[in-house]
Design a protein around this motif. Structure first.
Motif, PDB file in Angstrom:
ATOM      1  N   MET A 145     -38.457 -11.492 -14.554  1.00  0.00           N
ATOM      2  CA  MET A 145     -39.673 -12.263 -14.443  1.00  0.00           C
ATOM      3  C   MET A 145     -39.464 -13.568 -15.216  1.00  0.00           C
ATOM      4  N   ALA A 146     -39.783 -14.672 -14.599  1.00  0.00           N
ATOM      5  CA  ALA A 146     -39.561 -15.968 -15.219  1.00  0.00           C
ATOM      6  C   ALA A 146     -40.776 -16.456 -15.997  1.00  0.00           C
ATOM      7  N   ALA A 203     -57.925 -14.397  -4.566  1.00  0.00           N
ATOM      8  CA  ALA A 203     -59.335 -14.077  -4.810  1.00  0.00           C
ATOM      9  C   ALA A 203     -59.949 -13.355  -3.615  1.00  0.00           C
ATOM     10  N   GLN A 204     -59.601 -13.777  -2.411  1.00  0.00           N
ATOM     11  CA  GLN A 204     -60.182 -13.173  -1.211  1.00  0.00           C
ATOM     12  C   GLN A 204     -59.625 -11.778  -0.941  1.00  0.00           C
ATOM     13  N   ALA A 205     -58.318 -11.615  -1.103  1.00  0.00           N
ATOM     14  CA  ALA A 205     -57.677 -10.351  -0.754  1.00  0.00           C
ATOM     15  C   ALA A 205     -57.466  -9.420  -1.946  1.00  0.00           C
ATOM     16  N   GLY A 206     -57.631  -9.932  -3.155  1.00  0.00           N
ATOM     17  CA  GLY A 206     -57.381  -9.129  -4.348  1.00  0.00           C
ATOM     18  C   GLY A 206     -55.989  -9.347  -4.911  1.00  0.00           C
ATOM     19  N   SER A 207     -55.019  -9.612  -4.036  1.00  0.00           N
ATOM     20  CA  SER A 207     -53.668  -9.960  -4.473  1.00  0.00           C
ATOM     21  C   SER A 207     -52.970 -10.694  -3.336  1.00  0.00           C
ATOM     22  N   ALA A 208     -51.906 -11.402  -3.687  1.00  0.00           N
ATOM     23  CA  ALA A 208     -51.152 -12.152  -2.679  1.00  0.00           C
ATOM     24  C   ALA A 208     -49.733 -12.377  -3.180  1.00  0.00           C
ATOM     25  N   GLU A 209     -48.840 -12.621  -2.235  1.00  0.00           N
ATOM     26  CA  GLU A 209     -47.461 -12.965  -2.550  1.00  0.00           C
ATOM     27  C   GLU A 209     -47.097 -14.229  -1.797  1.00  0.00           C
ATOM     28  N   SER A 210     -46.222 -15.034  -2.404  1.00  0.00           N
ATOM     29  CA  SER A 210     -45.792 -16.287  -1.795  1.00  0.00           C
ATOM     30  C   SER A 210     -44.577 -16.789  -2.554  1.00  0.00           C
ATOM     31  N   ALA A 211     -44.177 -18.008  -2.274  1.00  0.00           N
ATOM     32  CA  ALA A 211     -43.166 -18.718  -3.052  1.00  0.00           C
ATOM     33  C   ALA A 211     -43.810 -20.040  -3.453  1.00  0.00           C
ATOM     34  N   LEU A 212     -43.762 -20.362  -4.751  1.00  0.00           N
ATOM     35  CA  LEU A 212     -44.467 -21.526  -5.261  1.00  0.00           C
ATOM     36  C   LEU A 212     -43.595 -22.325  -6.223  1.00  0.00           C
ATOM     37  N   PRO A 213     -43.870 -23.629  -6.351  1.00  0.00           N
ATOM     38  CA  PRO A 213     -43.132 -24.440  -7.321  1.00  0.00           C
ATOM     39  C   PRO A 213     -43.545 -24.071  -8.745  1.00  0.00           C
ATOM     40  N   ALA A 214     -42.562 -24.120  -9.635  1.00  0.00           N
ATOM     41  CA  ALA A 214     -42.849 -23.783 -11.028  1.00  0.00           C
ATOM     42  C   ALA A 214     -42.043 -24.676 -11.950  1.00  0.00           C
ATOM     43  N   GLY A 215     -42.736 -25.284 -12.892  1.00  0.00           N
ATOM     44  CA  GLY A 215     -42.068 -26.088 -13.908  1.00  0.00           C
ATOM     45  C   GLY A 215     -41.054 -27.047 -13.328  1.00  0.00           C
ATOM     46  N   GLU A 271     -35.942 -26.284  -9.286  1.00  0.00           N
ATOM     47  CA  GLU A 271     -35.714 -27.078  -8.073  1.00  0.00           C
ATOM     48  C   GLU A 271     -36.250 -26.374  -6.835  1.00  0.00           C
ATOM     49  N   ALA A 272     -36.101 -25.065  -6.787  1.00  0.00           N
ATOM     50  CA  ALA A 272     -36.562 -24.301  -5.629  1.00  0.00           C
ATOM     51  C   ALA A 272     -37.838 -23.539  -5.999  1.00  0.00           C
ATOM     52  N   ASP A 273     -38.625 -23.216  -4.988  1.00  0.00           N
ATOM     53  CA  ASP A 273     -39.807 -22.392  -5.212  1.00  0.00           C
ATOM     54  C   ASP A 273     -39.379 -21.021  -5.727  1.00  0.00           C
ATOM     55  N   LEU A 274     -40.226 -20.426  -6.535  1.00  0.00           N
ATOM     56  CA  LEU A 274     -39.986 -19.087  -7.057  1.00  0.00           C
ATOM     57  C   LEU A 274     -40.915 -18.097  -6.375  1.00  0.00           C
ATOM     58  N   PRO A 275     -40.474 -16.843  -6.225  1.00  0.00           N
ATOM     59  CA  PRO A 275     -41.383 -15.827  -5.706  1.00  0.00           C
ATOM     60  C   PRO A 275     -42.585 -15.703  -6.633  1.00  0.00           C
ATOM     61  N   ALA A 276     -43.761 -15.541  -6.051  1.00  0.00           N
ATOM     62  CA  ALA A 276     -44.987 -15.425  -6.847  1.00  0.00           C
ATOM     63  C   ALA A 276     -45.792 -14.224  -6.354  1.00  0.00           C
ATOM     64  N   TRP A 277     -46.316 -13.453  -7.299  1.00  0.00           N
ATOM     65  CA  TRP A 277     -47.242 -12.366  -7.003  1.00  0.00           C
ATOM     66  C   TRP A 277     -48.453 -12.576  -7.884  1.00  0.00           C
ATOM     67  N   GLY A 278     -49.624 -12.599  -7.269  1.00  0.00           N
ATOM     68  CA  GLY A 278     -50.850 -12.801  -8.017  1.00  0.00           C
ATOM     69  C   GLY A 278     -51.844 -11.688  -7.761  1.00  0.00           C
ATOM     70  N   HIS A 279     -52.650 -11.401  -8.772  1.00  0.00           N
ATOM     71  CA  HIS A 279     -53.687 -10.377  -8.654  1.00  0.00           C
ATOM     72  C   HIS A 279     -54.975 -10.894  -9.284  1.00  0.00           C
ATOM     73  N   LEU A 302     -44.376 -15.321 -11.760  1.00  0.00           N
ATOM     74  CA  LEU A 302     -43.390 -16.143 -11.060  1.00  0.00           C
ATOM     75  C   LEU A 302     -42.001 -15.593 -11.352  1.00  0.00           C
ATOM     76  N   GLY A 303     -41.184 -15.482 -10.335  1.00  0.00           N
ATOM     77  CA  GLY A 303     -39.853 -14.915 -10.493  1.00  0.00           C
ATOM     78  C   GLY A 303     -39.865 -13.515  -9.930  1.00  0.00           C
ATOM     79  N   THR A 304     -39.375 -12.560 -10.690  1.00  0.00           N
ATOM     80  CA  THR A 304     -39.336 -11.168 -10.250  1.00  0.00           C
ATOM     81  C   THR A 304     -40.732 -10.565 -10.316  1.00  0.00           C
ATOM     82  N   PRO A 305     -41.255 -10.075  -9.183  1.00  0.00           N
ATOM     83  CA  PRO A 305     -42.593  -9.469  -9.220  1.00  0.00           C
ATOM     84  C   PRO A 305     -42.560  -8.141  -9.988  1.00  0.00           C
TER      85      PRO A 305
END
Length: 96
Positions: free
Chosen positions: A1-2, A40-52, A55-63, A75-78
């Protein structure tokens, strides 16, 4: 996890903002806001997003908490499934 980020809903503007103490601006803010809306709508989501400075987007898991007021994003390893369940159980305390 980053990296782990926490966002709170600003009810005046209707958007999720980074928690105090975290950087208040994120690259490609519109993509972040769309991801946070999906969380917020689904309770959780996954994507790839820019971070800091990455250079490349990082995997993202949100709840999002059940009240739709706090979102934690990894961000990084879910996190593993068991950890995700613990996060979901403790997120209301973070929101409080």
């Amino acid at each position: 996890m980053a990296q782990v980020l926490v966002f709170g809903l600003d009810t005046e503007i209707g958007k999720f903002l980074p928690a105090p103490g975290l950087p208040q601006t994120l690259r490609e803010g519109r993509r972040w806001q769309e991801f946070l809306r999906r969380c917020a709508q689904a309770g959780s989501a996954e994507s790839a997003l820019p971070a800091g400075n990455a250079e490349a987007d990082l995997p993202a898991w949100g709840h999002c908490d059940a009240g739709g007021e706090v979102i934690v994003v990894f961000l990084g390893t879910p996190p593993a499934a068991a950890t995700r369940a613990a996060i979901a159980a403790l997120l209301p305390l973070l929101g409080a």
